[in-house]
Design a protein around this motif. Structure first.
Motif, short mmCIF file in Angstrom:
data_model
loop_
_atom_site.label_atom_id
_atom_site.label_comp_id
_atom_site.label_asym_id
_atom_site.label_seq_id
_atom_site.Cartn_x
_atom_site.Cartn_y
_atom_site.Cartn_z
N LYS A 104 8.26 11.82 -5.29
CA LYS A 104 7.05 12.58 -5.58
C LYS A 104 6.24 12.73 -4.29
O LYS A 104 6.15 11.81 -3.50
CB LYS A 104 6.18 11.84 -6.61
N PRO A 105 5.62 13.89 -4.10
CA PRO A 105 4.80 14.06 -2.90
C PRO A 105 3.50 13.25 -3.01
O PRO A 105 2.98 13.02 -4.11
CB PRO A 105 4.51 15.55 -2.87
N LEU A 106 2.99 12.82 -1.88
CA LEU A 106 1.72 12.12 -1.85
C LEU A 106 0.61 13.15 -1.75
O LEU A 106 0.47 13.84 -0.75
CB LEU A 106 1.67 11.17 -0.64
N SER A 107 -0.20 13.28 -2.80
CA SER A 107 -1.21 14.33 -2.81
C SER A 107 -2.62 13.79 -3.03
O SER A 107 -3.59 14.49 -2.76
CB SER A 107 -0.88 15.38 -3.87
N ALA A 108 -2.78 12.56 -3.52
CA ALA A 108 -4.11 12.00 -3.78
C ALA A 108 -4.57 11.19 -2.58
O ALA A 108 -3.76 10.59 -1.87
CB ALA A 108 -4.07 11.12 -5.02
N GLN A 109 -5.88 11.19 -2.36
CA GLN A 109 -6.45 10.45 -1.23
C GLN A 109 -7.49 9.45 -1.73
O GLN A 109 -8.17 9.70 -2.72
CB GLN A 109 -7.11 11.39 -0.23
N VAL A 110 -7.60 8.34 -0.99
CA VAL A 110 -8.62 7.33 -1.24
C VAL A 110 -9.25 7.02 0.11
O VAL A 110 -8.55 6.83 1.10
CB VAL A 110 -8.00 6.04 -1.84
N LYS A 111 -10.56 6.97 0.14
CA LYS A 111 -11.26 6.68 1.39
C LYS A 111 -11.88 5.29 1.30
O LYS A 111 -12.48 4.93 0.29
CB LYS A 111 -12.35 7.71 1.66
N ALA A 112 -11.74 4.52 2.37
CA ALA A 112 -12.33 3.18 2.44
C ALA A 112 -13.00 3.01 3.80
O ALA A 112 -12.45 3.42 4.82
CB ALA A 112 -11.27 2.12 2.24
N GLN A 113 -14.16 2.40 3.80
CA GLN A 113 -14.87 2.11 5.04
C GLN A 113 -14.48 0.69 5.47
O GLN A 113 -14.57 -0.24 4.68
CB GLN A 113 -16.39 2.18 4.82
N ILE A 114 -14.02 0.55 6.72
CA ILE A 114 -13.64 -0.76 7.24
C ILE A 114 -14.28 -0.96 8.61
O ILE A 114 -14.74 -0.01 9.25
CB ILE A 114 -12.11 -0.93 7.33
N LEU A 115 -14.27 -2.19 9.07
CA LEU A 115 -14.81 -2.51 10.38
C LEU A 115 -13.87 -1.99 11.48
O LEU A 115 -12.66 -1.93 11.27
CB LEU A 115 -14.96 -4.02 10.53
N PRO A 116 -14.42 -1.63 12.62
CA PRO A 116 -13.57 -1.18 13.73
C PRO A 116 -12.53 -2.23 14.14
O PRO A 116 -11.41 -1.88 14.51
CB PRO A 116 -14.56 -0.91 14.86
N GLU A 117 -12.90 -3.51 14.05
CA GLU A 117 -11.96 -4.57 14.40
C GLU A 117 -10.77 -4.59 13.44
O GLU A 117 -9.63 -4.79 13.84
CB GLU A 117 -12.65 -5.94 14.38
N THR A 118 -11.04 -4.36 12.17
CA THR A 118 -9.98 -4.33 11.17
C THR A 118 -9.06 -3.14 11.41
O THR A 118 -7.83 -3.26 11.31
CB THR A 118 -10.58 -4.25 9.75
N ARG A 148 -0.45 1.57 1.98
CA ARG A 148 0.24 1.87 0.72
C ARG A 148 1.02 0.67 0.21
O ARG A 148 1.01 0.36 -0.99
CB ARG A 148 1.18 3.07 0.89
N ALA A 149 1.70 -0.05 1.11
CA ALA A 149 2.46 -1.23 0.71
C ALA A 149 1.54 -2.32 0.17
O ALA A 149 1.85 -2.97 -0.83
CB ALA A 149 3.27 -1.76 1.89
N ALA A 150 0.38 -2.50 0.81
CA ALA A 150 -0.58 -3.52 0.35
C ALA A 150 -1.15 -3.16 -1.02
O ALA A 150 -1.29 -4.03 -1.88
CB ALA A 150 -1.70 -3.67 1.37
N ILE A 151 -1.45 -1.89 -1.24
CA ILE A 151 -1.96 -1.46 -2.54
C ILE A 151 -0.90 -1.64 -3.62
O ILE A 151 -1.18 -2.12 -4.71
CB ILE A 151 -2.46 0.00 -2.47
N ASP A 152 0.34 -1.26 -3.32
CA ASP A 152 1.43 -1.43 -4.29
C ASP A 152 1.62 -2.89 -4.65
O ASP A 152 1.78 -3.23 -5.83
CB ASP A 152 2.74 -0.86 -3.74
N GLU A 153 1.59 -3.77 -3.65
CA GLU A 153 1.75 -5.21 -3.90
C GLU A 153 0.60 -5.73 -4.75
O GLU A 153 0.81 -6.50 -5.69
CB GLU A 153 1.79 -5.95 -2.56
N TYR A 154 -0.62 -5.32 -4.45
CA TYR A 154 -1.80 -5.75 -5.22
C TYR A 154 -1.69 -5.28 -6.68
O TYR A 154 -1.94 -6.06 -7.61
CB TYR A 154 -3.07 -5.20 -4.59
N LEU A 155 -1.29 -4.04 -6.87
CA LEU A 155 -1.18 -3.51 -8.24
C LEU A 155 -0.08 -4.22 -9.03
O LEU A 155 -0.23 -4.45 -10.23
CB LEU A 155 -0.93 -2.00 -8.20
N GLN A 156 1.03 -4.55 -8.38
CA GLN A 156 2.11 -5.25 -9.08
C GLN A 156 1.65 -6.63 -9.53
O GLN A 156 2.05 -7.10 -10.60
CB GLN A 156 3.32 -5.37 -8.18
N LYS A 157 0.82 -7.30 -8.75
CA LYS A 157 0.33 -8.63 -9.12
C LYS A 157 -0.71 -8.59 -10.21
O LYS A 157 -0.76 -9.48 -11.06
CB LYS A 157 -0.27 -9.32 -7.89
N ASN A 158 -1.56 -7.57 -10.20
CA ASN A 158 -2.76 -7.59 -11.03
C ASN A 158 -2.78 -6.62 -12.20
O ASN A 158 -3.67 -6.71 -13.04
CB ASN A 158 -3.98 -7.33 -10.16
#
Length: 68
Positions: free
Chosen positions: A22-36, A56-66
């Motif tokens: 499936k194509p990636l078409s949705a976006q999510v915006k997050a504000q993070i620190l410059p160091e991060t 994407r890998a971190a989000i997938d892993e989080y969703l699988q756990k929770n």
């Protein structure tokens, strides 16, 4: 100089394939620190991938756990 009339096969015959079902078409915006952000870039360079791939890998892993 571009060809007059353009390329009639553009977007149909010459399409980049990312190797996904499936194509990636949705976006999510997050504000993070410059160091991060710099840490993510460094990690992506070490793993020879991109920052969006890591996120994407971190989000997938989080969703699988929770998510049941």
């Amino acid at each position: 100089m571009p060809r007059p009339g353009g390329n009639p096969d553009f977007g149909t015959k010459y399409r980049f394939d990312y190797g996904r079902e499936k194509p990636l078409s949705a976006q999510v915006k997050a504000q993070i620190l410059p160091e991060t952000k710099q840490q993510l870039k460094d990690l992506a360079d070490q793993q020879k991938c991109t920052v969006p791939d890591i996120i994407r890998a971190a989000i997938d892993e989080y969703l699988q756990k929770n998510v049941e």
